[in-house]
Design an enzyme around this catalytic site. Structure first.
Site: not given
Ligand SMILES: [Fe+2]
Ligand SMILES: [Fe+2]
Length: 387
Positions: A83, A127, A165, A168, A218, A221, A250-251, A254
């Site tokens: 995205w 971020e 990242e 974000h 991670e 977040t 996403d976090e 990760h």
């Molecule tokens: Fe992350």
């Molecule tokens: Fe992030």
């Protein structure tokens, strides 16, 4: 992503029940005057530990190159399947529709309270200090990107992670800019201050420490963005809920990658892995934005953390829960064949979540007795926010 650390700092003042002096490569630098670790506000420290992993252990990370390619790089999404911020923002190429979409965005944001924006802004500033985090990863022995375009799996991960990242802060920044609900100049100043200040997570250039820290972070977040998503939904801004939710996912991805790396270290080198985990917990996991500053309030990080705690976006309970989760994820309680130092470290770590929770309960009880106070936040035009 913030945490009120006051209740946890007592761990830092207690000695671990084991010594880490066996680590041959620890270099203690005692400087006079003290080494200045951080430029704007930061803590001065006179005791800096660097390169604490035994040099021969670099070979472990070289030998894991192929493993990392097959097990870690798969957690990066191809760019054409990722995205992008524009997917969630008013379409600037459609002149009429753009103004209408911005108007709708601003109407939705009016329903959000100023205290919510304080937390969202704090998360966004965190971020946006991404250059610091990429720098930190490139301080780590055995995995750093030696050339800036190295083709090792570790370097490929660092750049790929950074590129993911980067979206974000970009997305949150643009959304907040369009909202008209926050003082962007103050926020931009805060970002510039934070990147200038850097951070000191006390990795000691050690990949064991570094990957334990990133696993923790991670997940922190993931929790924090998940909670800002939930609150946005409760206040009726479904678009912002979607934005925070997609960042949280996403976090999570990760987190999966970093916890896998640490799981592997526990498998092949359990003693040093548990010593590293105990050592990082003893130091407490410092939030990446702990040197945050807006040019006015030198306690803004603690005030932001207090608001995040009060709104339930990120709390001391989450800190204990993350540790408990990681202990289970890495099956720390079941670690066998450890040295006596390793066993002491394991027992220390396993007892920590309940100790943190007990301290936090006491801290909460004390807080409840105190009269609540308010603090003006420059990010929301100086509005007083309860902390
Ligand atoms: Fe992350
Ligand atoms: Fe992030």
């Amino acid at each position: 992503m913030a945490l009120k650390l006051n209740t946890l700092s007592s761990f830092a003042s207690k000695k671990l029940p084991y010594s880490q002096s066996h680590r041959r490569s620890i270099i203690r630098i005692r400087s006079s005057p003290p080494v200045m670790m951080c430029s704007a506000l930061g803590a001065k420290t006179k005791d800096v530990v660097t390169h604490s992993m035994a040099p021969e252990k670099v070979e472990i990370f070289k030998s894991l190159e192929t493993w990392a390619e097959h097990n870690i790089l798969i957690h990066l999404k191809p760019v054409d399947k990722s995205w992008q911020p524009t997917d969630f923002l008013p379409d600037s190429e459609s002149s009429e529709g753009f103004y209408e979409q911005v108007k709708e965005l601003r109407e939705r944001c009016k329903q959000l309270p100023a205290e919510y924006f304080v937390v969202l802004v704090g998360d966004m500033i965190t971020e946006e200090a991404l250059p610091t985090y990429q720098t930190m990863l490139n301080t780590i022995d055995g995995v750093r990107d030696e050339t800036g375009a190295s083709l090792t799996s570790w370097a490929t991960w660092i750049r790929g992670w950074t590129a993911e990242e980067n979206r974000h802060g970009d997305l949150l920044n643009k959304y907040l800019y369009l909202s008209g609900c926050v003082d962007m100049k103050q926020i931009e100043r805060s970002i510039q201050y934070l990147i200038r200040s850097g951070m000191d997570p006390k990795f000691e250039n050690n990949p064991y420490n570094g990957f334990i820290y990133t696993s923790f972070q991670e997940r922190a977040t993931f929790i924090s963005h998940g909670n800002t998503a939930r609150l946005a939904k409760e206040h009726g801004d479904m678009k912002l809920a979607q934005i925070c939710g997609v960042i949280a996912s996403d976090e999570k991805r990760h987190e999966l990658a970093y916890t896998k790396i640490v799981e592997k270290l526990f498998e092949i080198d359990p003693d040093d892995a548990i010593l590293a985990l105990a050592g990082m917990m003893k130091k407490t996991i410092k939030m990446p934005a702990h040197l945050m500053y807006d040019g006015q309030n030198d306690k803004i990080f603690y005030h932001f953390s207090a608001v995040a705690q009060r709104l339930g976006v990120y709390t001391a309970k989450d800190y204990a829960d993350i540790l408990a989760f990681l202990i289970e994820r890495w099956e720390v309680e079941k670690l066998m064949g450890l040295t006596s130092e390793g066993r002491k470290a394991r027992d220390f770590v396993c007892g920590l979540p309940s100790r943190i929770r007990r301290l936090e309960d006491k801290a909460q009880a004390n807080m409840a007795k105190k009269a609540c106070s308010t603090v003006p936040f420059s990010w929301v035009f100086g509005k007083d926010i309860r902390v």
